[in-house]
Design a protein around this motif. Structure first.
Motif, PDB file in Angstrom:
ATOM      1  N   VAL A  18      29.743  38.975 -34.560  1.00 38.47           N
ATOM      2  CA  VAL A  18      28.538  38.816 -33.734  1.00 38.47           C
ATOM      3  C   VAL A  18      27.550  37.888 -34.427  1.00 38.47           C
ATOM      4  CG1 VAL A  18      26.602  40.024 -32.671  1.00 38.47           C
ATOM      5  CG2 VAL A  18      28.856  41.087 -32.704  1.00 38.47           C
ATOM      6  N   ALA A  19      27.391  38.049 -35.736  1.00 36.86           N
ATOM      7  CA  ALA A  19      26.466  37.193 -36.483  1.00 36.86           C
ATOM      8  C   ALA A  19      26.900  35.726 -36.385  1.00 36.86           C
ATOM      9  CB  ALA A  19      26.411  37.642 -37.940  1.00 36.86           C
ATOM     10  N   GLU A  20      28.185  35.455 -36.486  1.00 26.51           N
ATOM     11  CA  GLU A  20      28.664  34.073 -36.403  1.00 26.51           C
ATOM     12  C   GLU A  20      28.424  33.481 -35.020  1.00 26.51           C
ATOM     13  OE1 GLU A  20      32.753  34.086 -37.621  1.00 26.51           O
ATOM     14  OE2 GLU A  20      32.227  33.659 -39.725  1.00 26.51           O
ATOM     15  N   ARG A  21      28.576  34.300 -33.976  1.00 26.07           N
ATOM     16  CA  ARG A  21      28.390  33.793 -32.616  1.00 26.07           C
ATOM     17  C   ARG A  21      26.909  33.514 -32.303  1.00 26.07           C
ATOM     18  NH1 ARG A  21      32.336  34.294 -28.657  1.00 26.07           N
ATOM     19  NH2 ARG A  21      34.341  35.114 -29.378  1.00 26.07           N
ATOM     20  N   LEU A  22      26.035  34.436 -32.717  1.00 24.99           N
ATOM     21  CA  LEU A  22      24.619  34.281 -32.389  1.00 24.99           C
ATOM     22  C   LEU A  22      23.907  33.297 -33.312  1.00 24.99           C
ATOM     23  CD1 LEU A  22      23.576  37.974 -31.590  1.00 24.99           C
ATOM     24  CD2 LEU A  22      24.343  36.187 -30.007  1.00 24.99           C
ATOM     25  N   PHE A  23      24.429  33.119 -34.504  1.00 23.72           N
ATOM     26  CA  PHE A  23      23.821  32.212 -35.479  1.00 23.72           C
ATOM     27  C   PHE A  23      24.898  31.242 -35.988  1.00 23.72           C
ATOM     28  CE2 PHE A  23      21.522  36.183 -35.419  1.00 23.72           C
ATOM     29  CZ  PHE A  23      20.184  35.808 -35.379  1.00 23.72           C
ATOM     30  N   PRO A  24      25.366  30.343 -35.125  1.00 22.45           N
ATOM     31  CA  PRO A  24      26.538  29.506 -35.433  1.00 22.45           C
ATOM     32  C   PRO A  24      26.294  28.475 -36.525  1.00 22.45           C
ATOM     33  CG  PRO A  24      25.524  28.800 -33.371  1.00 22.45           C
ATOM     34  CD  PRO A  24      24.810  30.055 -33.785  1.00 22.45           C
ATOM     35  N   ARG A  25      25.078  28.146 -36.841  1.00 22.98           N
ATOM     36  CA  ARG A  25      24.809  27.091 -37.826  1.00 22.98           C
ATOM     37  C   ARG A  25      24.623  27.634 -39.238  1.00 22.98           C
ATOM     38  NH1 ARG A  25      20.477  23.334 -34.436  1.00 22.98           N
ATOM     39  NH2 ARG A  25      21.883  22.924 -32.641  1.00 22.98           N
ATOM     40  N   THR A  41      28.652  51.855 -26.017  1.00 19.94           N
ATOM     41  CA  THR A  41      28.352  51.380 -24.669  1.00 19.94           C
ATOM     42  C   THR A  41      28.441  49.860 -24.651  1.00 19.94           C
ATOM     43  OG1 THR A  41      26.732  51.429 -22.867  1.00 19.94           O
ATOM     44  CG2 THR A  41      25.869  51.181 -25.105  1.00 19.94           C
ATOM     45  N   PRO A  42      28.872  49.255 -23.539  1.00 20.37           N
ATOM     46  CA  PRO A  42      28.878  47.789 -23.457  1.00 20.37           C
ATOM     47  C   PRO A  42      27.443  47.261 -23.483  1.00 20.37           C
ATOM     48  CG  PRO A  42      30.259  48.764 -21.743  1.00 20.37           C
ATOM     49  CD  PRO A  42      29.462  49.879 -22.341  1.00 20.37           C
ATOM     50  N   VAL A  43      27.230  46.178 -24.203  1.00 24.25           N
ATOM     51  CA  VAL A  43      25.886  45.596 -24.289  1.00 24.25           C
ATOM     52  C   VAL A  43      25.974  44.078 -24.202  1.00 24.25           C
ATOM     53  CG1 VAL A  43      24.922  47.482 -25.664  1.00 24.25           C
ATOM     54  CG2 VAL A  43      25.997  45.542 -26.818  1.00 24.25           C
ATOM     55  N   MET A  44      24.857  43.471 -23.807  1.00 20.06           N
ATOM     56  CA  MET A  44      24.711  42.012 -23.837  1.00 20.06           C
ATOM     57  C   MET A  44      23.715  41.700 -24.951  1.00 20.06           C
ATOM     58  SD  MET A  44      25.436  39.004 -22.703  1.00 20.06           S
ATOM     59  CE  MET A  44      26.119  39.188 -21.049  1.00 20.06           C
ATOM     60  N   VAL A  45      24.153  40.913 -25.909  1.00 13.25           N
ATOM     61  CA  VAL A  45      23.314  40.564 -27.052  1.00 13.25           C
ATOM     62  C   VAL A  45      22.923  39.096 -26.912  1.00 13.25           C
ATOM     63  CG1 VAL A  45      23.111  40.572 -29.564  1.00 13.25           C
ATOM     64  CG2 VAL A  45      24.660  42.186 -28.420  1.00 13.25           C
ATOM     65  N   ARG A  46      21.631  38.813 -27.180  1.00 14.57           N
ATOM     66  CA  ARG A  46      21.150  37.435 -27.035  1.00 14.57           C
ATOM     67  C   ARG A  46      20.270  37.071 -28.220  1.00 14.57           C
ATOM     68  NH1 ARG A  46      17.962  35.855 -21.684  1.00 14.57           N
ATOM     69  NH2 ARG A  46      20.099  35.922 -20.891  1.00 14.57           N
ATOM     70  N   HIS A  47      20.441  35.792 -28.628  1.00 17.01           N
ATOM     71  CA  HIS A  47      19.517  35.209 -29.595  1.00 17.01           C
ATOM     72  C   HIS A  47      19.306  33.766 -29.179  1.00 17.01           C
ATOM     73  CE1 HIS A  47      18.367  33.031 -33.339  1.00 17.01           C
ATOM     74  NE2 HIS A  47      17.510  34.070 -33.403  1.00 17.01           N
ATOM     75  N   GLY A  48      18.066  33.419 -28.954  1.00 17.43           N
ATOM     76  CA  GLY A  48      17.781  32.084 -28.455  1.00 17.43           C
ATOM     77  C   GLY A  48      18.415  31.899 -27.088  1.00 17.43           C
ATOM     78  N   ASN A  49      19.217  30.864 -26.942  1.00 18.56           N
ATOM     79  CA  ASN A  49      19.888  30.620 -25.663  1.00 18.56           C
ATOM     80  C   ASN A  49      21.373  31.011 -25.712  1.00 18.56           C
ATOM     81  OD1 ASN A  49      20.805  28.678 -27.363  1.00 18.56           O
ATOM     82  ND2 ASN A  49      20.404  26.927 -26.007  1.00 18.56           N
ATOM     83  N   ILE A  50      21.766  31.832 -26.703  1.00 17.18           N
ATOM     84  CA  ILE A  50      23.166  32.255 -26.843  1.00 17.18           C
ATOM     85  C   ILE A  50      23.287  33.710 -26.414  1.00 17.18           C
ATOM     86  CG2 ILE A  50      25.100  32.577 -28.428  1.00 17.18           C
ATOM     87  CD1 ILE A  50      23.918  30.401 -30.183  1.00 17.18           C
ATOM     88  N   ASP A  51      24.167  33.959 -25.434  1.00 12.65           N
ATOM     89  CA  ASP A  51      24.458  35.308 -24.967  1.00 12.65           C
ATOM     90  C   ASP A  51      25.870  35.700 -25.422  1.00 12.65           C
ATOM     91  OD1 ASP A  51      22.045  35.532 -23.705  1.00 12.65           O
ATOM     92  OD2 ASP A  51      22.812  34.824 -21.768  1.00 12.65           O
TER      93      ASP A  51
END
Length: 645
Positions: free
Chosen positions: A406-413, A352-362
């Motif tokens: 997904v991990a790289e996008r939500l936790f870019p640092r 299913t399509p989902v929106m994933v968020r961590h902190g201020n990153i969607d």
């Protein structure tokens, strides 16, 4: 030898003019020549003396009458037999020398020996010896345009002696020379006669004819005077022409000459050659680059499909027929499949399509509700942490495993996601693991951009219904995958009361993908081959022009003994060389172009088979399209070719 060397009986020659009128050039000429004679045939222009010489030397044939050489009737000789007669029995000395431009004096002298099949060392030694005897040893590496008229005529005489021909035919040998050079040539002919050669001199100059022991006068195609036949002066007159085998130069003997001639021809018309090669170059480069692109695309697709596993069976919900009612696939179906023989693991599947968020990153992506067997079924390891467990599934735990992307996008640092919470459709999930980088397996969205949650959790919190879209089954023994697939079909048909699902295995997917990519590669190859064929037409055009430009050269080669096969072979080899040279340039260009495309756009894979095939196709194309010009050259009449401008 018994009897006269050359005997002509009532020889007649009639030409048909452009207007269709018959013109009789020789009118019943009868003549005998003894071995060792020095005969001069004189007459004004148009008297028929040159035509008579062409018949004597086998360049032309009479319309009627008989011509015998040492008792052998040669009137009706055809093709290779006539070439062998010229090659072994007669040496020609022409008024305009008829040396081949672009070749050295030594190469011109060697030519009859080459067509006779003499070994290179013997040929070269004899050429050097003959040129030395004629005072040209220091000029043997000079080309005709670097020699004076007298020197060119001496080269022509040396060439006439190359195959030790017993008969020398000299057609107006002094006509293009000054008086001093002319006297030298006449003296040389006299020496040859004194050494035992049979010399027949054609001239309109009576002073030149006085050097001969016998003078024959022609007028209006007839012999009107003959000074008689004195006995040959030498003690051992020249032998008759030997009846040697017709076969002459071999393929390998001709190869060097053909290569040299081809390179000279290419170099003499550099710009035209470059334009001709362009079609072959583009064709070969296209073949290599397009096949590399096709092979690269094929391997990329096969890698994506293969990465899903050849040991997989796919069970998809729905029969594909909207008229049939469908029973959804369920988790109970997957558990029943797990009990079948040869089944290694079962992975139920819902997305299913989902929106994933961590902190201020969607980040918008796909959420997959599946089982703990995914790493085993997909042969897909976890790079960090651990995949969720069967206990998590039973408990409906809010845990998630992130795809690498997904991990790289939500936790870019570079921060580790493990133990952190992410929001999936605003529902908090604890991250337990990060999958290893997998790449694009579907052709649309990368699998590295997925989020994985337990099936029960996904059904309860994200999707809302338990109807499975797919059940993925891995097997132990790929060799028994067909039997396993049939067992799954029978099991589900019994459970559902009908076959309201679709089932196929990984090998079928790979085969289908391979067939599709093979078709695309074939289409790309066909497009490139068309370009190569256009290049082949260009080769044919340049070879046709070359035949026209080198008609006299072809006549010279025939006069010194080249068979039709020798001429055809030479022009075929020239066409192959032109195409082969274009092929080599095309290979280099295709490799360079494909490499650039691979760096900038898409994967390319070069194969030795494609490269070798493209180069070989270029040579083959040249030979195929060079066949018509080569045959046209081989079928030229020697007399007509020699008379061309």
């Amino acid at each position: 030898m018994s009897g006269p060397l050359l005997v002509l009986e009532d020889i007649r020659k009639t030409y048909i003019s452009g207007g269709g009128l018959a013109v009789e050039v020789l009118r019943g000429v009868s003549l005998t020549v003894e071995a060792g004679e020095f005969v001069a045939i004189v007459g004004s222009s148009g008297s028929g003396k040159s035509t008579l010489m062409n018949i004597l030397g086998g360049l032309d044939r009479p319309t009627s009458g008989r011509y015998r050489v040492d008792g052998r009737d040669v009137t009706a000789l055809e093709g290779d037999e006539r070439a062998a007669l010229r090659r072994d029995g007669f040496g020609f000395v022409f008024q305009h020398y008829h040396l081949i431009p672009g070749t050295t004096a030594q190469e011109n002298v060697e030519m009859p020996g080459r067509y006779a099949g003499l070994p290179a060392a013997l040929r070269e030694g004899r050429a050097v010896e003959l040129l030395g005897r004629l005072g040209l040893e220091e000029r043997r590496h000079h080309r005709p345009n670097q020699l004076s008229g007298g020197q060119q005529q001496r080269v022509s005489i040396a060439r006439a002696l190359m195959n030790d021909a017993p008969v020398i035919l000299a057609d107006e040998p002094t006509g293009a020379l000054d008086s001093a050079s002319g006297a030298e040539v006449v003296a040389l002919l006299r020496e040859l006669s004194a050494a035992g050669r049979t010399v027949i001199l054609i001239t309109h100059d009576r002073k030149v004819a006085e050097a001969a022991g016998r003078v024959i006068e022609m007028r209006d195609g007839r012999i009107v005077a003959d000074s008689g036949r004195p006995a040959p002066s030498p003690a051992n007159p020249s032998p008759a022409p030997a009846e040697r085998p017709v076969a002459g130069a071999s393929l390998w003997t001709d190869a060097g000459e053909a290569l040299s001639a081809a390179l000279r021809s290419l170099g003499a018309n550099g710009f035209r050659t470059a334009l001709t090669l362009l079609g072959i170059v583009i064709g070969v480069a296209s073949v290599i680059a397009l096949l590399a692109i096709g092979e690269g695309a094929k391997q990329a697709v096969m890698a994506r499909v293969g990465a899903l596993g050849v040991n997989l069976v796919y069970v998809v919900a729905g029969s594909g027929d909207p008229r049939l009612p469908a029973t959804p696939l369920t988790e109970a179906d997957s558990e029943a499949i797990l009990d079948l023989p040869n089944v290694e693991s079962v992975m139920p599947y819902l997305d299913t399509p989902v929106m994933v968020r961590h902190g201020n990153i969607d980040h918008r992506t796909e959420g997959l509700a599946t089982s703990a067997s995914l790493p085993l079924t997909h042969r897909w390891p976890v790079a960090e942490g651990a995949f969720f467990t069967r206990a998590d599934e039973r408990a409906g735990a809010a845990v998630a495993v992130l795809g690498h992307g997904v991990a790289e996008r939500l936790f870019p640092r570079g921060e580790s996601p493990l133990g952190k919470h992410v929001l999936v459709n605003n529902i908090p999930f604890l991250v337990t693991g990060v999958m290893a980088k997998k790449g694009d397996l579907t052709g649309s969205q990368s699998t590295d951009d997925w989020v994985f949650v337990p099936l029960s959790t996904g059904v309860q919190r994200l999707i809302g219904k338990p109807d499975l879209q797919l059940i993925l089954v891995s097997v132990h023994d790929v060799g028994r995958i067909a039997q396993t697939r049939d067992a799954i079909r029978a099991l589900l048909s019994e459970r559902h009361g009908q076959e309201d699902f679709q089932i196929h295995d990984g090998t079928a997917r790979i085969q289908a993908a391979a067939e599709t990519q093979d078709t695309m590669t074939l289409l790309l190859g066909c497009a490139a081959v068309i370009t190569l064929l256009v290049g082949g037409i260009g080769v044919m055009n340049i070879m046709l022009v070359s035949v026209t430009e080198r008609t006299r050269e072809i006549g010279i080669r025939m006069a010194v003994g080249a068979r039709a096969a020798d001429i055809e072979r030479q022009f075929l080899m020239e066409a192959a060389l032109v195409a082969g040279l274009g092929g080599l340039v095309g290979v280099a260009l295709g490799l360079a172009g494909g490499a650039v495309i691979g760096l900038l756009a898409m994967p390319v894979v070069f194969t030795a088979t494609a490269i070798a095939g493209a180069a070989a196709s270029a040579v083959l194309t040249g030979m195929v399209f060079g066949l018509i010009p080569a045959r046209r050259a081989a079928r030229l009449d020697p007399v007509v070719a020699l008379a061309s401008d």
